[in-house]
Design a protein around this motif. Sequence first.
Motif, PDB file in Angstrom:
ATOM      1  N   ALA A 275       0.853  -1.190   0.000  1.00  0.00           N
ATOM      2  CA  ALA A 275       0.000   0.000   0.000  1.00  0.00           C
ATOM      3  C   ALA A 275       0.889   1.241   0.000  1.00  0.00           C
ATOM      4  O   ALA A 275       2.025   1.205   0.475  1.00  0.00           O
ATOM      5  N   ILE A 276       0.365   2.322  -0.537  1.00  0.00           N
ATOM      6  CA  ILE A 276       1.126   3.579  -0.589  1.00  0.00           C
ATOM      7  C   ILE A 276       0.234   4.715  -0.109  1.00  0.00           C
ATOM      8  O   ILE A 276      -0.951   4.787  -0.464  1.00  0.00           O
ATOM      9  N   ALA A 277       0.828   5.623   0.680  1.00  0.00           N
ATOM     10  CA  ALA A 277       0.099   6.800   1.156  1.00  0.00           C
ATOM     11  C   ALA A 277       1.033   8.001   1.147  1.00  0.00           C
ATOM     12  O   ALA A 277       2.253   7.864   1.280  1.00  0.00           O
ATOM     13  N   GLY A 278       0.438   9.183   1.016  1.00  0.00           N
ATOM     14  CA  GLY A 278       1.213  10.425   1.005  1.00  0.00           C
ATOM     15  C   GLY A 278       0.670  11.437   1.990  1.00  0.00           C
ATOM     16  O   GLY A 278      -0.029  11.084   2.951  1.00  0.00           O
ATOM     17  N   PHE A 279       0.982  12.683   1.739  1.00  0.00           N
ATOM     18  CA  PHE A 279       0.581  13.775   2.642  1.00  0.00           C
ATOM     19  C   PHE A 279       0.504  15.062   1.821  1.00  0.00           C
ATOM     20  O   PHE A 279       1.421  15.361   1.066  1.00  0.00           O
ATOM     21  N   ASP A 280      -0.571  15.814   1.950  1.00  0.00           N
ATOM     22  CA  ASP A 280      -0.814  17.140   1.354  1.00  0.00           C
ATOM     23  C   ASP A 280      -2.081  17.160   0.506  1.00  0.00           C
ATOM     24  O   ASP A 280      -2.794  18.145   0.487  1.00  0.00           O
ATOM     25  N   ASP A 281      -2.341  16.094  -0.263  1.00  0.00           N
ATOM     26  CA  ASP A 281      -3.442  16.037  -1.226  1.00  0.00           C
ATOM     27  C   ASP A 281      -3.291  17.103  -2.299  1.00  0.00           C
ATOM     28  O   ASP A 281      -4.184  17.934  -2.518  1.00  0.00           O
TER      29      ASP A 281
ATOM     30  N   LEU B  16      -7.946  12.734   6.592  1.00  0.00           N
ATOM     31  CA  LEU B  16      -7.597  11.479   5.925  1.00  0.00           C
ATOM     32  C   LEU B  16      -8.488  11.284   4.700  1.00  0.00           C
ATOM     33  O   LEU B  16      -9.711  11.300   4.797  1.00  0.00           O
ATOM     34  N   ILE B  17      -7.844  11.111   3.545  1.00  0.00           N
ATOM     35  CA  ILE B  17      -8.552  10.832   2.298  1.00  0.00           C
ATOM     36  C   ILE B  17      -8.118   9.450   1.813  1.00  0.00           C
ATOM     37  O   ILE B  17      -6.968   9.252   1.433  1.00  0.00           O
ATOM     38  N   VAL B  18      -9.035   8.515   1.878  1.00  0.00           N
ATOM     39  CA  VAL B  18      -8.720   7.131   1.504  1.00  0.00           C
ATOM     40  C   VAL B  18      -9.049   6.919   0.031  1.00  0.00           C
ATOM     41  O   VAL B  18     -10.186   7.106  -0.394  1.00  0.00           O
ATOM     42  N   ARG B  19      -8.020   6.529  -0.727  1.00  0.00           N
ATOM     43  CA  ARG B  19      -8.219   6.219  -2.144  1.00  0.00           C
ATOM     44  C   ARG B  19      -7.661   4.827  -2.436  1.00  0.00           C
ATOM     45  O   ARG B  19      -7.443   4.038  -1.509  1.00  0.00           O
ATOM     46  N   ASN B  20      -7.395   4.532  -3.685  1.00  0.00           N
ATOM     47  CA  ASN B  20      -7.156   3.145  -4.076  1.00  0.00           C
ATOM     48  C   ASN B  20      -5.752   2.613  -3.831  1.00  0.00           C
ATOM     49  O   ASN B  20      -5.504   1.433  -4.048  1.00  0.00           O
ATOM     50  N   THR B  21      -4.808   3.429  -3.389  1.00  0.00           N
ATOM     51  CA  THR B  21      -3.471   2.899  -3.112  1.00  0.00           C
ATOM     52  C   THR B  21      -3.382   2.204  -1.764  1.00  0.00           C
ATOM     53  O   THR B  21      -2.359   1.576  -1.458  1.00  0.00           O
ATOM     54  N   THR B  22      -4.427   2.315  -0.938  1.00  0.00           N
ATOM     55  CA  THR B  22      -4.415   1.575   0.326  1.00  0.00           C
ATOM     56  C   THR B  22      -5.577   0.600   0.424  1.00  0.00           C
ATOM     57  O   THR B  22      -5.526  -0.329   1.218  1.00  0.00           O
TER      58      THR B  22
END
Length: 356
Positions: free
Chosen positions: A288-294, A342-348
């Motif tokens: 899984a991949i997550a970032g920060f800032d949107d 927190l914005i959950v999308r398809n990388t997690t």
Amino acid sequence: MANAPTSSACTEDDPVEDRSEAMANATIRDVAREAAVSVASVSRVLNGHDNVSPELRERVAAVAARLGYVPHAGARNLSLSRTGALGVVLPDLHGEFFSEILRGMDREASARGLHLLLTNMHSDPASGIEALKAMRGCVDGLVVMAPHVDADQLFAHLPPSVPAVLINCAPHHQQRAELHVDNAGGAAAMVAHLVAVGRRHIVHIAGPDGNIDARERQRGYADAMAQAGLTPRIVAGDFHEESGAQAARALLADTAPVDAIFAANDMMAVGALVALRDAEVDVPGRIAIAGFDDIPLARFVTPSLTTMRIDIAALGMRAVARLTEMIGGGEDMQVEHTMPQLIVRNTTTLQNLAQN
């Protein structure tokens, strides 16, 4: 994008010529002569002063309208000891984060009839000091974002009387209006999400050394991992896309387990995603991949990126709004905190649990 002021704002001894180029060269002296009042009286009316009778205000307004006289904005600013420009000092001007924050600043400044004068200090405190010196007399106030520079050293070269709003600056002893993002809290929330979707070997790609945003995000990650009974693992990054790609390739070459990558910003997360996709690694199945800032790109990459949302443009708008209120005479020493979302999308997860 923002524009530099077009008047000679930096020279304090320019003559105040109040001429309208739009209608027959009518001047403030023409209005005064036709209204049979002094130039000072016309100036008070046009600048909205209270010590003017309704009759005088009406007479001057009627004459100005008949002559087609429009006050010269530059002359009016000079008469008020204003430049009509706001200084913006950022650590960089490259990348979607800075494009978004400048978009918000420019939108708010334009709505208020103001211009932005921009500069960046890169990673050099001396450059920031020179930028502040150069802007003295050219701007009515400053927005400064300096997450990697000693703010006390920076503002030692700026008179306390100059209005300023600080955004995510390093710890300091200044008494200034400030805007802060809860980086540590946001990072902890992301770790909690990754743990909730079953990830246990979560690697953090850190931001550059000496950057307060990067340091707080790393601290939030490490504290949350410890609280979950997991072992933190941190690899170096620099907030740029290529460092995220390099970190992901190094993790794939290592034998230590990894089932999630949490990058300290979206650009590094996008770099990691591209590297894993090139290596035909299943995201999020295997990692899984997550970032920060949107940043805007986060929702358009494939798969779309889970991240912590900062309303970046709104942050820029808020800084300009607070600064203009201070320039108008308001007092503001408030430190304003914002918690990312927190914005959950398809990388997690393949199920979108939050709104894009």
